[in-house]
Scaffold this motif. Structure first.
Motif, PDB file in Angstrom:
ATOM      1  N   GLY A  89      52.390  31.779  24.415  1.00 59.43           N
ATOM      2  CA  GLY A  89      53.461  31.250  23.588  1.00 59.43           C
ATOM      3  C   GLY A  89      53.379  31.659  22.123  1.00 59.43           C
ATOM      4  N   ASP A  90      52.228  32.182  21.695  1.00 61.74           N
ATOM      5  CA  ASP A  90      52.060  32.610  20.301  1.00 61.74           C
ATOM      6  C   ASP A  90      52.610  34.007  20.089  1.00 61.74           C
ATOM      7  OD1 ASP A  90      50.614  30.283  19.782  1.00 61.74           O
ATOM      8  OD2 ASP A  90      48.653  31.278  19.884  1.00 61.74           O
ATOM      9  N   PHE A  91      52.994  34.301  18.836  1.00 65.33           N
ATOM     10  CA  PHE A  91      53.284  35.676  18.466  1.00 65.33           C
ATOM     11  C   PHE A  91      52.655  35.969  17.123  1.00 65.33           C
ATOM     12  CE2 PHE A  91      57.003  33.902  16.265  1.00 65.33           C
ATOM     13  CZ  PHE A  91      57.093  34.695  15.118  1.00 65.33           C
ATOM     14  N   HIS A  92      52.430  37.257  16.885  1.00 68.87           N
ATOM     15  CA  HIS A  92      51.793  37.715  15.650  1.00 68.87           C
ATOM     16  C   HIS A  92      52.384  39.074  15.290  1.00 68.87           C
ATOM     17  CE1 HIS A  92      48.691  38.524  12.675  1.00 68.87           C
ATOM     18  NE2 HIS A  92      48.454  39.671  13.262  1.00 68.87           N
ATOM     19  N   VAL A  93      52.647  39.267  14.011  1.00 71.02           N
ATOM     20  CA  VAL A  93      53.167  40.540  13.533  1.00 71.02           C
ATOM     21  C   VAL A  93      52.043  41.294  12.829  1.00 71.02           C
ATOM     22  CG1 VAL A  93      54.831  41.684  12.022  1.00 71.02           C
ATOM     23  CG2 VAL A  93      55.501  39.628  13.294  1.00 71.02           C
ATOM     24  N   VAL A  94      51.747  42.482  13.332  1.00 76.94           N
ATOM     25  CA  VAL A  94      50.777  43.365  12.687  1.00 76.94           C
ATOM     26  C   VAL A  94      51.533  44.137  11.612  1.00 76.94           C
ATOM     27  CG1 VAL A  94      49.209  45.320  13.004  1.00 76.94           C
ATOM     28  CG2 VAL A  94      49.433  43.597  14.811  1.00 76.94           C
ATOM     29  N   PRO A  95      51.123  43.989  10.344  1.00 72.68           N
ATOM     30  CA  PRO A  95      51.834  44.688   9.271  1.00 72.68           C
ATOM     31  C   PRO A  95      51.651  46.204   9.351  1.00 72.68           C
ATOM     32  CG  PRO A  95      50.434  42.928   8.400  1.00 72.68           C
ATOM     33  CD  PRO A  95      50.067  43.125   9.834  1.00 72.68           C
ATOM     34  N   LYS A  96      52.687  46.924   8.966  1.00 75.20           N
ATOM     35  CA  LYS A  96      52.592  48.387   8.962  1.00 75.20           C
ATOM     36  C   LYS A  96      51.411  48.815   8.092  1.00 75.20           C
ATOM     37  CE  LYS A  96      56.135  48.751   5.426  1.00 75.20           C
ATOM     38  NZ  LYS A  96      57.501  49.184   5.176  1.00 75.20           N
ATOM     39  N   GLY A  97      50.757  49.887   8.550  1.00 78.33           N
ATOM     40  CA  GLY A  97      49.641  50.447   7.809  1.00 78.33           C
ATOM     41  C   GLY A  97      48.325  49.719   7.988  1.00 78.33           C
ATOM     42  N   LYS A  98      48.287  48.632   8.761  1.00 84.26           N
ATOM     43  CA  LYS A  98      47.075  47.827   8.935  1.00 84.26           C
ATOM     44  C   LYS A  98      46.349  48.255  10.212  1.00 84.26           C
ATOM     45  CE  LYS A  98      45.021  43.722   7.805  1.00 84.26           C
ATOM     46  NZ  LYS A  98      44.308  43.486   6.588  1.00 84.26           N
ATOM     47  N   ARG A  99      45.101  48.740  10.060  1.00 79.88           N
ATOM     48  CA  ARG A  99      44.299  49.116  11.238  1.00 79.88           C
ATOM     49  C   ARG A  99      43.998  47.869  12.065  1.00 79.88           C
ATOM     50  NH1 ARG A  99      41.326  53.201  12.541  1.00 79.88           N
ATOM     51  NH2 ARG A  99      39.410  52.005  12.775  1.00 79.88           N
ATOM     52  N   HIS A 100      44.199  48.000  13.384  1.00 86.15           N
ATOM     53  CA  HIS A 100      43.988  46.867  14.282  1.00 86.15           C
ATOM     54  C   HIS A 100      43.541  47.358  15.650  1.00 86.15           C
ATOM     55  CE1 HIS A 100      48.124  48.188  14.938  1.00 86.15           C
ATOM     56  NE2 HIS A 100      48.087  47.598  16.127  1.00 86.15           N
ATOM     57  N   ASN A 101      42.983  46.428  16.418  1.00 82.19           N
ATOM     58  CA  ASN A 101      42.490  46.731  17.758  1.00 82.19           C
ATOM     59  C   ASN A 101      42.707  45.506  18.639  1.00 82.19           C
ATOM     60  OD1 ASN A 101      41.151  48.037  19.894  1.00 82.19           O
ATOM     61  ND2 ASN A 101      39.211  47.095  19.330  1.00 82.19           N
ATOM     62  N   PRO A 102      43.672  45.548  19.560  1.00 82.47           N
ATOM     63  CA  PRO A 102      43.877  44.429  20.473  1.00 82.47           C
ATOM     64  C   PRO A 102      42.767  44.369  21.538  1.00 82.47           C
ATOM     65  CG  PRO A 102      45.853  45.792  20.274  1.00 82.47           C
ATOM     66  CD  PRO A 102      44.723  46.550  19.670  1.00 82.47           C
ATOM     67  N   VAL A 103      42.307  43.140  21.827  1.00 84.83           N
ATOM     68  CA  VAL A 103      41.245  42.932  22.804  1.00 84.83           C
ATOM     69  C   VAL A 103      41.593  41.708  23.651  1.00 84.83           C
ATOM     70  CG1 VAL A 103      38.780  42.460  23.141  1.00 84.83           C
ATOM     71  CG2 VAL A 103      39.518  43.854  21.199  1.00 84.83           C
ATOM     72  N   ALA A 104      41.488  41.862  24.980  1.00 90.87           N
ATOM     73  CA  ALA A 104      41.721  40.741  25.898  1.00 90.87           C
ATOM     74  C   ALA A 104      40.519  40.620  26.828  1.00 90.87           C
ATOM     75  CB  ALA A 104      42.995  40.963  26.711  1.00 90.87           C
ATOM     76  N   ALA A 105      39.824  39.493  26.757  1.00 85.38           N
ATOM     77  CA  ALA A 105      38.652  39.279  27.615  1.00 85.38           C
ATOM     78  C   ALA A 105      39.059  39.232  29.089  1.00 85.38           C
ATOM     79  CB  ALA A 105      37.936  37.992  27.209  1.00 85.38           C
ATOM     80  N   GLU A 106      40.219  38.646  29.366  1.00 86.89           N
ATOM     81  CA  GLU A 106      40.782  38.555  30.716  1.00 86.89           C
ATOM     82  C   GLU A 106      42.192  39.131  30.678  1.00 86.89           C
ATOM     83  OE1 GLU A 106      38.977  37.580  33.287  1.00 86.89           O
ATOM     84  OE2 GLU A 106      37.278  37.047  31.995  1.00 86.89           O
ATOM     85  N   GLU A 107      42.783  39.320  31.852  1.00 86.48           N
ATOM     86  CA  GLU A 107      44.138  39.865  31.895  1.00 86.48           C
ATOM     87  C   GLU A 107      45.084  39.016  31.039  1.00 86.48           C
ATOM     88  OE1 GLU A 107      46.141  41.688  35.488  1.00 86.48           O
ATOM     89  OE2 GLU A 107      47.225  39.774  35.348  1.00 86.48           O
ATOM     90  N   CYS A 108      45.879  39.698  30.241  1.00 85.51           N
ATOM     91  CA  CYS A 108      46.841  39.061  29.352  1.00 85.51           C
ATOM     92  C   CYS A 108      48.176  39.780  29.501  1.00 85.51           C
ATOM     93  CB  CYS A 108      46.329  39.144  27.906  1.00 85.51           C
ATOM     94  SG  CYS A 108      47.430  38.435  26.679  1.00 85.51           S
ATOM     95  N   TRP A 109      49.256  39.006  29.553  1.00 88.66           N
ATOM     96  CA  TRP A 109      50.598  39.567  29.639  1.00 88.66           C
ATOM     97  C   TRP A 109      51.243  39.439  28.270  1.00 88.66           C
ATOM     98  CZ3 TRP A 109      53.317  37.588  34.715  1.00 88.66           C
ATOM     99  CH2 TRP A 109      52.518  37.908  35.816  1.00 88.66           C
ATOM    100  N   ILE A 110      51.765  40.551  27.753  1.00 85.57           N
ATOM    101  CA  ILE A 110      52.348  40.536  26.417  1.00 85.57           C
ATOM    102  C   ILE A 110      53.739  41.156  26.417  1.00 85.57           C
ATOM    103  CG2 ILE A 110      50.102  40.630  25.266  1.00 85.57           C
ATOM    104  CD1 ILE A 110      50.608  43.610  24.695  1.00 85.57           C
ATOM    105  N   ALA A 111      54.499  40.762  25.411  1.00 83.37           N
ATOM    106  CA  ALA A 111      55.751  41.435  25.082  1.00 83.37           C
ATOM    107  C   ALA A 111      55.583  41.961  23.667  1.00 83.37           C
ATOM    108  CB  ALA A 111      56.929  40.471  25.164  1.00 83.37           C
ATOM    109  N   LEU A 112      56.099  43.140  23.428  1.00 78.93           N
ATOM    110  CA  LEU A 112      56.028  43.778  22.115  1.00 78.93           C
ATOM    111  C   LEU A 112      57.432  44.029  21.613  1.00 78.93           C
ATOM    112  CD1 LEU A 112      53.463  46.484  23.218  1.00 78.93           C
ATOM    113  CD2 LEU A 112      52.949  44.674  21.583  1.00 78.93           C
ATOM    114  N   ILE A 113      57.630  43.853  20.337  1.00 73.55           N
ATOM    115  CA  ILE A 113      58.884  44.257  19.706  1.00 73.55           C
ATOM    116  C   ILE A 113      58.500  45.170  18.561  1.00 73.55           C
ATOM    117  CG2 ILE A 113      60.953  43.525  18.476  1.00 73.55           C
ATOM    118  CD1 ILE A 113      60.783  40.884  20.011  1.00 73.55           C
TER     119      ILE A 113
END
Length: 121
Positions: A73-97
């Motif tokens: 139910g949460d969402f988060h916006v990664v700002p442009k130009g910001k280095r990031h690395n998504p990590v999921a310990a278990e299977e996770c279903w996501i939607a991206l915009i």
């Protein structure tokens, strides 16, 4: 009849981790779904923000200076130009915009990089 898209039904069609599928478009933004598990790759998108919405499970988005912990139910916006690395310990279903010009792995090319054509399948 106007189109209605069910994210969970679209995610049922996804079988490979870290392989997003485009399920819609809003102006110049794609709506994508993906199943993720494990660690992705450190990358950034120089010109585009990226929104992660958690449909099922949990996800940590690591930053060089901290992390964002997301649950269903949460969402988060990664700002442009910001280095990031998504990590999921278990299977996770996501939607991206994200803008249509956003490359899957940003400034990094890896064996996980998917073209827009691959994401439309």
């Amino acid at each position: 009849m106007l189109d209605v898209v069910n994210l969970k039904k679209e995610l049922d069609k996804v079988h490979d981790y870290w392989s997003p599928r485009i399920v819609g478009r809003v102006n110049d933004q794609y709506v994508k779904v993906a199943k993720v598990k494990g660690e992705f790759v450190w990358h950034k998108h120089d010109g585009e923000d990226e929104m992660f919405f958690i449909v099922k499970g949990s996800l940590v988005i690591q930053y060089e200076d901290g992390q964002a912990e997301l649950s269903e139910g949460d969402f988060h916006v990664v700002p442009k130009g910001k280095r990031h690395n998504p990590v999921a310990a278990e299977e996770c279903w996501i939607a991206l915009i994200e803008p249509v010009e956003t490359t899957h792995t940003g400034d990094v090319v890896s064996d996980r990089t998917k073209s827009v054509e691959d994401q439309l399948k």
